[in-house]
Enzyme design. Structure first.
Site, PDB file in Angstrom:
ATOM      1  N   HIS A 225      -3.474 -11.168  -2.105  1.00 51.23           N
ATOM      2  CA  HIS A 225      -4.491 -10.466  -3.347  1.00 51.23           C
ATOM      3  C   HIS A 225      -4.623  -9.112  -2.355  1.00 51.23           C
ATOM      4  CE1 HIS A 225      -7.305  -9.568  -5.879  1.00 51.23           C
ATOM      5  NE2 HIS A 225      -8.435 -10.504  -5.535  1.00 51.23           N
ATOM      6  N   HIS A 265       2.818  -5.474  -9.997  1.00 57.70           N
ATOM      7  CA  HIS A 265       1.747  -5.788 -10.128  1.00 57.70           C
ATOM      8  C   HIS A 265       1.945  -6.663 -11.177  1.00 57.70           C
ATOM      9  CE1 HIS A 265      -2.536  -5.917 -11.549  1.00 57.70           C
ATOM     10  NE2 HIS A 265      -2.830  -5.122 -10.475  1.00 57.70           N
ATOM     11  N   ASP A 316      -2.804   0.007  -4.413  1.00 56.38           N
ATOM     12  CA  ASP A 316      -3.087  -0.059  -3.052  1.00 56.38           C
ATOM     13  C   ASP A 316      -2.101   0.981  -2.293  1.00 56.38           C
ATOM     14  OD1 ASP A 316      -4.200  -2.526  -2.632  1.00 56.38           O
ATOM     15  OD2 ASP A 316      -2.810  -3.498  -3.467  1.00 56.38           O
TER      16      ASP A 316
END
EC number: 2.3.3.16
Length: 379
Positions: A225, A265, A316
């Site tokens: 996560h 994702h 990210d």
């Protein structure tokens, strides 16, 4: 028990929410009806907090009052600072330290044990204290572990700028403050991700807000996560140290069966809209510093992975080079994620309290049945 097994609860609807909408095919993220691109460009983190907690953008007067209240809650009790020093001396990991410190904060909050945990007004005040103090405890811990003193908060600075000030001991320039504020906005909420769902499960038992946020931090600390942006930056530094072409380095990594962090994702089938915005910020920071290395390396890897694997970057990927160019230590990336996402966690908990039902799924039993018990001396 019958029914289709949904491992990971993928695609399972478990709640209704007015907070964030994600269109994974179009690459769209919306907070309370407002597109993330508009909010990232025009709204402060304080405005987004107000939006998530109240369902509407604040007026100028409401924003000033809300921001002042947040700023007034930033300072830390001596007991919490003592815990931060001890954790720093023990070289505890930043995420574990943040989890422990948020839990410790509840001991100094007079409303932490308020009898009615669903009281919205009490929880909104508690939410302000939690959200205001989380950046402070993280900055304090980070300074203590490198042997520096605690920097008291500056109420004249906004939420983002004050964190950078408390972390570094000097007021950030306008570019850094605005970039960090935008990053907080981008990470504030994202539907029922694992940490948000964890907070909702905790609050569904009628546990308190501190418990819910602490649960969420623990969930975010897992490598599936949180942590991907830190792994992206470590990868970029490895590429830089190798003196290899970025695409060749990535090709070798893929040939070894390694996973390249920052791509793919569970929700988006196209490029994460937050990655687009952060990519532009990474580029701007590189141009301002006269060093495009980290941005250009990231672009080369993005293009290669897109061509070879058909995967697009997530939030990210470009947050890594953005934070690194801001001088933020790599192991603080995930705790900063938590500092931002606290606003969203709390918003979902407030929704949960408004129409609560204990979250209690079931598992399909696959073990033995009808076994005969044998006394221990006969086994």
């Amino acid at each position: 028990m019958s029914g289709e097994l949904k491992r990971g609860l993928e695609g399972v609807l478990v709640a209704e929410s007015k907070l964030s909408f994600i269109d994974g095919d179009a690459g769209q993220l919306v907070y309370c009806g407002y597109d993330i691109e508009d909010l990232a460009r025009d709204a402060s983190y304080e405005e987004v907090l107000y939006l998530l907690w109240h369902g509407a953008l604040p007026t100028g007067e409401e924003l000033d009052a809300f921001s002042d209240e947040l700023a007034a809650h930033r300072d830390l009790d001596d007991g919490v600072l003592d815990v931060a020093r001890e954790l720093a001396e023990q070289d505890e990991s930043p995420m574990a330290a943040l989890r422990t410190l948020v839990s410790a904060m509840s001991a100094y909050d007079e409303s932490a044990d308020f009898e009615d945990v669903t009281d919205r007004e009490v929880n909104l005040e508690k939410a302000k204290r939690i959200t205001a103090k989380m950046p402070s405890v993280l900055a304090a811990y980070a300074r203590f572990r490198r042997g520096d003193d605690y920097v008291e908060p500056d109420e004249s600075l906004n939420h983002a700028a004050n964190f950078l000030y408390m972390l570094n001991g000097e007021e950030p320039n306008e570019v850094l403050a605005e970039t960090f504020d935008m990053a907080l906005v981008l990470h504030a909420d994202h539907g029922l991700n694992a940490s948000t769902f964890s907070a909702m499960v905790t609050s569904s038992t009628l546990s308190d807000l501190y418990s819910a946020v602490t649960s969420a931090i623990g969930t975010l600390s897992g490598s599936l996560h949180g942590g991907a942006n830190a792994n992206v930056m470590r990868m970029l530094k490895d590429v830089d140290d190798s003196d290899m072409d970025p695409t060749e380095w990535v090709k070798d990594a893929l040939d070894r069966g390694e996973r390249v962090a920052g791509f793919g994702h569970r929700v988006y089938n196209v490029k994460d809209p937050r990655a687009k915005i952060l990519g532009a910020k990474s580029e701007a920071l590189g141009e301002a510093a006269g060093d495009m290395k980290w941005y250009e390396m990231s672009v080369a890897i993005e293009e290669y992975i897109g061509e070879e694997k058909g995967l697009a970057p997530n939030v990210d990927f470009y947050s890594a080079s953005t934070y690194y160019q801001m001088g933020i230590p790599i192991d603080l990336y995930t705790p900063i994620f938590a500092v931002s996402r606290a606003g969203g966690w709390i918003a979902h908990v407030l929704e949960q309290y408004e129409d609560n039902r204990l979250i209690r799924p079931r598992a399909r039993y696959t073990g033995e049945k009808d076994l005969d018990f044998t006394p221990v001396d006969e086994r």
